[in-house]
Motif scaffolding. Structure first.
Motif, PDB file in Angstrom:
ATOM      1  N   ALA A 128      43.265  34.136  42.572  1.00 45.81           N
ATOM      2  CA  ALA A 128      42.179  34.201  41.588  1.00 45.81           C
ATOM      3  C   ALA A 128      42.348  33.136  40.510  1.00 45.81           C
ATOM      4  O   ALA A 128      41.375  32.488  40.101  1.00 45.81           O
ATOM      5  CB  ALA A 128      42.133  35.590  40.957  1.00 45.81           C
ATOM      6  N   GLU A 157      39.638  30.170  39.782  1.00 47.17           N
ATOM      7  CA  GLU A 157      39.096  30.041  38.421  1.00 47.17           C
ATOM      8  C   GLU A 157      39.282  28.614  37.891  1.00 47.17           C
ATOM      9  O   GLU A 157      38.331  27.986  37.389  1.00 47.17           O
ATOM     10  CB  GLU A 157      39.806  31.025  37.485  1.00 47.17           C
ATOM     11  CG  GLU A 157      39.441  32.485  37.689  1.00 47.17           C
ATOM     12  CD  GLU A 157      38.268  32.919  36.826  1.00 47.17           C
ATOM     13  OE1 GLU A 157      37.659  32.066  36.164  1.00 47.17           O
ATOM     14  OE2 GLU A 157      37.984  34.134  36.826  1.00 47.17           O
ATOM     15  N   THR A 183      40.702  42.203  42.255  1.00 38.57           N
ATOM     16  CA  THR A 183      39.249  42.172  42.137  1.00 38.57           C
ATOM     17  C   THR A 183      38.696  43.349  41.338  1.00 38.57           C
ATOM     18  O   THR A 183      37.553  43.294  40.869  1.00 38.57           O
ATOM     19  CB  THR A 183      38.574  42.143  43.522  1.00 38.57           C
ATOM     20  OG1 THR A 183      38.882  43.352  44.239  1.00 38.57           O
ATOM     21  CG2 THR A 183      39.058  40.937  44.316  1.00 38.57           C
ATOM     22  N   GLU A 208      39.538  44.083  38.505  1.00 40.17           N
ATOM     23  CA  GLU A 208      39.410  43.605  37.136  1.00 40.17           C
ATOM     24  C   GLU A 208      38.285  42.580  36.996  1.00 40.17           C
ATOM     25  O   GLU A 208      38.106  41.990  35.932  1.00 40.17           O
ATOM     26  CB  GLU A 208      40.750  43.047  36.660  1.00 40.17           C
ATOM     27  CG  GLU A 208      41.836  44.120  36.647  1.00 40.17           C
ATOM     28  CD  GLU A 208      43.137  43.663  36.017  1.00 40.17           C
ATOM     29  OE1 GLU A 208      43.123  42.739  35.181  1.00 40.17           O
ATOM     30  OE2 GLU A 208      44.182  44.245  36.368  1.00 40.17           O
ATOM     31  N   TYR A 209      37.519  42.387  38.078  1.00 39.07           N
ATOM     32  CA  TYR A 209      36.334  41.537  38.059  1.00 39.07           C
ATOM     33  C   TYR A 209      35.049  42.354  38.178  1.00 39.07           C
ATOM     34  O   TYR A 209      34.087  42.125  37.444  1.00 39.07           O
ATOM     35  CB  TYR A 209      36.387  40.514  39.198  1.00 39.07           C
ATOM     36  CG  TYR A 209      37.245  39.308  38.899  1.00 39.07           C
ATOM     37  CD1 TYR A 209      36.687  38.138  38.394  1.00 39.07           C
ATOM     38  CD2 TYR A 209      38.620  39.332  39.129  1.00 39.07           C
ATOM     39  CE1 TYR A 209      37.467  37.028  38.111  1.00 39.07           C
ATOM     40  CE2 TYR A 209      39.408  38.229  38.849  1.00 39.07           C
ATOM     41  CZ  TYR A 209      38.833  37.079  38.336  1.00 39.07           C
ATOM     42  OH  TYR A 209      39.619  35.981  38.050  1.00 39.07           O
ATOM     43  N   VAL A 258      35.982  36.241  43.375  1.00 38.47           N
ATOM     44  CA  VAL A 258      35.989  35.269  42.292  1.00 38.47           C
ATOM     45  C   VAL A 258      35.000  34.144  42.573  1.00 38.47           C
ATOM     46  O   VAL A 258      34.255  33.712  41.683  1.00 38.47           O
ATOM     47  CB  VAL A 258      37.409  34.723  42.053  1.00 38.47           C
ATOM     48  CG1 VAL A 258      37.402  33.685  40.930  1.00 38.47           C
ATOM     49  CG2 VAL A 258      38.366  35.862  41.691  1.00 38.47           C
ATOM     50  N   ILE A 267      31.423  35.367  41.864  1.00 34.50           N
ATOM     51  CA  ILE A 267      31.128  35.498  40.443  1.00 34.50           C
ATOM     52  C   ILE A 267      30.968  34.137  39.778  1.00 34.50           C
ATOM     53  O   ILE A 267      30.150  33.963  38.863  1.00 34.50           O
ATOM     54  CB  ILE A 267      32.218  36.345  39.766  1.00 34.50           C
ATOM     55  CG1 ILE A 267      32.085  37.804  40.236  1.00 34.50           C
ATOM     56  CG2 ILE A 267      32.147  36.258  38.249  1.00 34.50           C
ATOM     57  CD1 ILE A 267      33.215  38.696  39.823  1.00 34.50           C
TER      58      ILE A 267
END
Length: 255
Positions: free
Chosen positions: A71, A75, A116, A118-119, A198, A201
């Protein structure tokens, strides 16, 4: 822009496509399949090389093992301008037709991991980008590979899978494992869910091709169970898929 904290480089690399192995030791081998491969940077688990395909710069960067470091890589790479990700990894087969040396192209991932969550809530699916998935399937056909496309299980604990009886949560691990098999899950690995969620998003595209090392369900059933640690076929498939995507991008730009 300033260098990103974990990958430790900025947006001057010029790549919009990245190949993501987990193992830093595989990066140079993967880069050797590109034109003009060259070392770019190394920091923590993120070893990075660059090369070219069809006159476009392509990055190869390791992500380490598991969702958290994957992740972080996605990012920070997105912040440098990369919008297309193809993961090359290994997996253990779960469905009985999946044997060592086959390829699994992960169309989606069971989110049995923590990153994920926490997403986005668990009801949101982790799915691959259709364009990248189709390119991987076409590339696998060109390589004349034995391939399977479907759902994989994404986990956090390697030993939770392989030694569930010694885990206090083993009853849950075993029950869910059987549920995934009954539902048609192809294989088990550790990074695809984080990659897909990720990327989704952040508005990036992601796909995943996996080399099947072995299949513990075939072993348990007394079936022939070849082992294969050679990732060359998965690498060739991923590289060819990116070539397909770049050429399609060029055609669309010309139309």
């Amino acid at each position: 822009m300033e260098k990103l904290y974990h990958i430790d480089f900025d947006d001057t690399h010029g790549a919009s496509y990245a190949i993501l192995p987990g193992d830093p030791g595989r990066v140079e081998k993967i880069a050797s399949y590109l034109e003009n491969p060259r070392f770019y940077h190394q920091n923590r688990e993120y070893t990075t090389w660059l090369g070219e395909l069809s006159n476009k710069t392509v990055m190869v960067i390791s992500t380490g093992m598991g969702g958290p470091s994957t992740a972080i890589a996605v990012e920070e790479l997105c912040k440098t301008g990369i919008r297309n990700f193809v993961r090359i990894g290994t997996c253990g087969g779960m469905a009985l037709p999946v044997t060592g040396g086959d390829l699994v192209i992960a169309t989606g991932a069971i989110r049995m991991e923590g990153t994920t969550r926490e997403y986005v809530p668990l009801e949101f699916p982790a799915v691959a980008n259709l364009d990248i998935t189709n390119a991987l399937i076409e590339a696998a056909k060109r390589q004349k590979a034995q391939w399977h496309a479907g759902i994989v299980q994404c986990k956090d604990s390697f030993y939770g899978q392989h030694s569930p009886d010694r885990m206090p949560a083993g009853f849950e691990l075993k029950d869910k494992w059987e549920a995934w098999i009954k539902a048609g899950c192809l294989a088990s690995e550790m990074e695809s869910a984080a990659l897909y969620i990720v990327s989704q998003i952040l508005g990036a595209r992601a796909g995943c091709v996996l080399n099947v090392v072995w299949n513990q369900e075939r072993e348990r059933s007394g079936m022939n169970n070849p082992h294969c640690h050679d990732t060359s076929l998965a690498i060739k498939t991923a590289v060819e898929a990116i070539r397909i995507l770049i050429e399609k991008e060029s055609q669309n730009a010309a139309d």
